[in-house]
Design an enzyme around this catalytic site. Structure first.
Site, PDB file in Angstrom:
ATOM      1  N   SER A 216       0.844  -1.185   0.000  1.00  0.00           N
ATOM      2  CA  SER A 216       0.000   0.000   0.000  1.00  0.00           C
ATOM      3  C   SER A 216       0.885   1.242   0.000  1.00  0.00           C
ATOM      4  O   SER A 216       1.702   1.397  -0.900  1.00  0.00           O
ATOM      5  CB  SER A 216      -0.961  -0.047   1.182  1.00  0.00           C
ATOM      6  OG  SER A 216      -1.963   0.928   1.053  1.00  0.00           O
TER       7      SER A 216
ATOM      8  N   ASP B 203      -8.667  -4.769  -6.103  1.00  0.00           N
ATOM      9  CA  ASP B 203      -8.275  -3.747  -5.134  1.00  0.00           C
ATOM     10  C   ASP B 203      -9.048  -2.456  -5.388  1.00  0.00           C
ATOM     11  O   ASP B 203      -8.871  -1.820  -6.427  1.00  0.00           O
ATOM     12  CB  ASP B 203      -6.773  -3.485  -5.255  1.00  0.00           C
ATOM     13  CG  ASP B 203      -6.213  -2.653  -4.116  1.00  0.00           C
ATOM     14  OD1 ASP B 203      -6.988  -1.897  -3.503  1.00  0.00           O
ATOM     15  OD2 ASP B 203      -5.009  -2.761  -3.854  1.00  0.00           O
TER      16      ASP B 203
ATOM     17  N   HIS C 277      -7.036  -5.462  -1.708  1.00  0.00           N
ATOM     18  CA  HIS C 277      -5.986  -4.693  -1.037  1.00  0.00           C
ATOM     19  C   HIS C 277      -5.527  -5.471   0.196  1.00  0.00           C
ATOM     20  O   HIS C 277      -5.750  -5.074   1.336  1.00  0.00           O
ATOM     21  CB  HIS C 277      -6.529  -3.317  -0.640  1.00  0.00           C
ATOM     22  CG  HIS C 277      -5.453  -2.304  -0.380  1.00  0.00           C
ATOM     23  ND1 HIS C 277      -4.675  -1.783  -1.372  1.00  0.00           N
ATOM     24  CD2 HIS C 277      -5.025  -1.719   0.768  1.00  0.00           C
ATOM     25  CE1 HIS C 277      -3.827  -0.913  -0.868  1.00  0.00           C
ATOM     26  NE2 HIS C 277      -4.014  -0.865   0.446  1.00  0.00           N
TER      27      HIS C 277
END
Length: 605
Positions: free
Chosen positions: A434, A521, A553
């Site tokens: 991330s 995601d 994600h």
């Protein structure tokens, strides 16, 4: 595969399996008040559109309570007065804003309690009455609003943008007359504050000059805080009510490590306590407050209990501008000199960068640290500016500093590790997910040759497109994101974002790179990774691109996690020279990995 089981307290051999998920597993649950149902949420392959399910604890019957596609459901409150009725949030009407509904567990009947005109959340009392709403100000601050009695709302408190990430209203007491908050207004670190609604009188219940209050234990009947947590280098529990003094002292004396309460019986006699140390995996205990007994229920990773694991050490490194950075280091046991923060010789090192960036690394058992240390690597975490838990000055110091001072902090910590004889400067990898993935790409484009290799796991490569494609349910955070990252709505803002986007500097990358992406995601869309790979391939720069068609994600499916870890391990072994367990991708039956660029990394490779 994680699933829900139920067992009589006195006869664990009579445990029964209640859920039989074979795809993503069940990662959490809540009890209904009468213990007749277990509630859990699941999305579809990581898309974060969560459906709420209930399973009958007697019959095992399972029902989907919110069978609405493209909708996020969440449990808001489970009250005592109405065991069959819970309060949930649903963004079915408007994907940007979640409305409140009561949900009847026995029938599945939904009834609207509060339509959301654009608030981030609501604060309700024990009877599910909406007492306050929390909204965002145009500048990116927060505001607390109360119903005005005429279908409107009145602002009763405002939090300026500098306090917005370190101040949050928590809950009401049982009487509905006291509002509790984590509040940094008028101070640097977040304090635990109680406000009497009738008079407006605010009382600080607890605070720490070095760290934010990050959580609390509340009285199960009155909801009054009785203890609170802070976490600077190590977690600390502070008692503020004598009703739990003996309990805290008893548990602290048992040598079980740092502990938290997982759940409690309605009479508050029994606590499920989760505990771990940096060298022992998690254990769940049953604590009887009256009898003062502590029974071990199960170990989360029993195969690790008898293994000699590596200790985690904490330290504070100074950034080049003087900002203190709390860091965590794990050395392979054979390379640990036995003295604080000393290695027997410089080691290949993996710098692990946390996501968020409004999150933090913590002291305690860390599976990534143990895995990498067992392969011969030193492992370093850095709480760079923007990390949470260290006060508002620290978290706000990262505004506008993606790809700038936030990466400088990582570099400064690496320089410390090299100077301390911990890290071999020629064998350092940077790995993150991330925001951490963005930091990987930024590090490789800012300083080619600094790292021997990098692993970017669903990290954004283009800050402009990232901010223009935020999920609908993040709409209320848009202004805060623009303030923290940059404003894509102005020419100046777009130019600044472009200058800090690794996509536009892909041509300077000189170090081996692995990119990992989930197809579903919603936070960092696949286009962020696709475009980066395209730029690298067009320039003849080697890259390994791993794509998982049933993840978002994060990685929930065990075959996918094992495959990714095996590929990462082989990649690091190739470029840093650490240990490698032989494998083939086919060893992990059911994985959904596609190698879209580069070659398969196996022991033979």
């Amino acid at each position: 595969m994680m699933n829900l089981w139920i067992s009589p307290r006195g006869d664990r051999s009579a445990a029964r399996q209640l859920t039989f998920d074979r795809h993503r597993g069940v990662s959490g649950h809540s009890w209904s008040r009468d213990a007749g149902w277990l509630l859990f949420g699941q999305d579809t392959d990581g898309d974060e559109n969560v459906k709420l399910y209930a399973v009958d604890t007697s019959s095992g019957e399972q029902r989907c309570l919110t069978p609405f596609d493209g909708t996020r459901a969440a449990v808001v409150r489970i009250g005592r007065a109405t065991p069959d009725l819970i309060l949930i949030s649903l963004n079915r009407r408007d994907p940007r804003h979640a409305d409140l509904y009561t949900l009847e567990l026995s029938t599945g009947r939904l009834e609207l309690v509060q339509q959301n005109p654009g608030f981030t959340s609501f604060i309700v009392d024990d009877d599910y009455r909406v007492r306050f709403a929390v909204g965002r100000t145009p500048a990116g601050g927060r505001e607390l609003l109360a119903p005005d009695g005429a279908s409107g709302w009145t602002v009763v408190s405002v939090v300026e943008p500098d306090d917005a990430r370190t101040t949050a209203w928590s809950h009401l007491d049982h009487s509905g007359n006291v509002l509790y908050a984590l509040d940094s207004r008028g101070r640097d670190t977040t304090a635990l504050v109680a406000t009497e609604l009738a008079t407006g009188r605010a009382t600080v219940l607890g605070a720490d000059a070095r760290a934010d209050v990050t959580g609390m234990i509340t009285d199960i009947d009155t909801h009054r805080p009785v203890a609170y947590w802070t976490h600077h280098e190590r977690p600390t529990l502070h008692v503020i009510d004598e009703t739990v003094c003996n309990d805290v002292a008893f548990l602290n004396a048992r040598g079980i490590g740092d502990w938290v309460i997982g759940s409690r019986t309605l009479d508050d006699r029994l606590w499920l306590v989760g505990a771990a140390t940096d060298t022992t995996p998690g254990v769940t205990w049953l604590y009887d407050r009256a009898a003062k007994t502590l029974d071990r229920l199960f170990v989360h990773r029993p195969e690790l209990m008898e293994l000699p694991l590596a200790r985690m050490q904490s330290t504070e490194v100074r950034a080049r501008d003087g900002l203190p950075l709390v860091c965590y280091l794990t050395l392979p046991r054979a390379a640990d000199a036995g003295e604080p923060l000393r290695a027997t010789a410089p080691r290949p090192m993996v710098l692990l960068v946390h996501g968020g960036p409004w999150d933090r690394d913590r002291f305690g058992f860390n599976p990534m640290h143990q895995w990498l240390a067992s392969r011969g690597y030193a492992v370093l975490n850095v709480n760079f500016r923007s990390s949470t838990g260290f006060g508002k000055h620290f978290v706000n110091a990262g505004d506008g500093q993606w790809g700038r001072r936030m990466n400088d902090d990582l570099d400064d910590a690496v320089d410390w590790a090299i100077a301390a004889g911990i890290a071999d400067p020629q064998r350092i990898a940077i790995v993150g997910g991330s925001y951490g993935g963005y930091a990987v790409l930024s590090g490789l484009t800012r300083s080619p040759g600094r790292y021997a290799c990098g692993v970017d796991i669903f990290g954004p490569s283009n800050l402009e497109t990232l901010l223009m494609a935020i999920p609908a349910h993040w709409e209320h955070e848009r202004r805060m994101l623009y303030r923290a990252v940059g404003d894509p709505t102005t020419p100046e803002g777009r130019a600044d974002l472009r200058a800090r986007s690794p996509l536009h500097a892909a041509g300077v990358i000189a170090d081996p790179l692995m990119i990992v992406q989930g197809a579903n995601d919603p936070r960092v869309p696949p286009a962020e990774s696709d475009r980066m790979v395209e730029q690298l391939v067009a320039r003849g720069i080697p890259v390994t691109y791993l794509f998982f068609k049933d993840e978002g994600h994060g990685f929930s499916r065990e075959p996918n996690r094992l495959t990714l870890n095996a590929m990462m391990e082989a990649f690091l072994a190739r470029h840093l020279g650490g240990g490698l367990e032989p494998f083939e991708p086919g060893d992990f039956r059911g994985h959904a990995m596609e190698i879209r660029q580069g070659e398969s990394l196996t022991a033979a490779a």
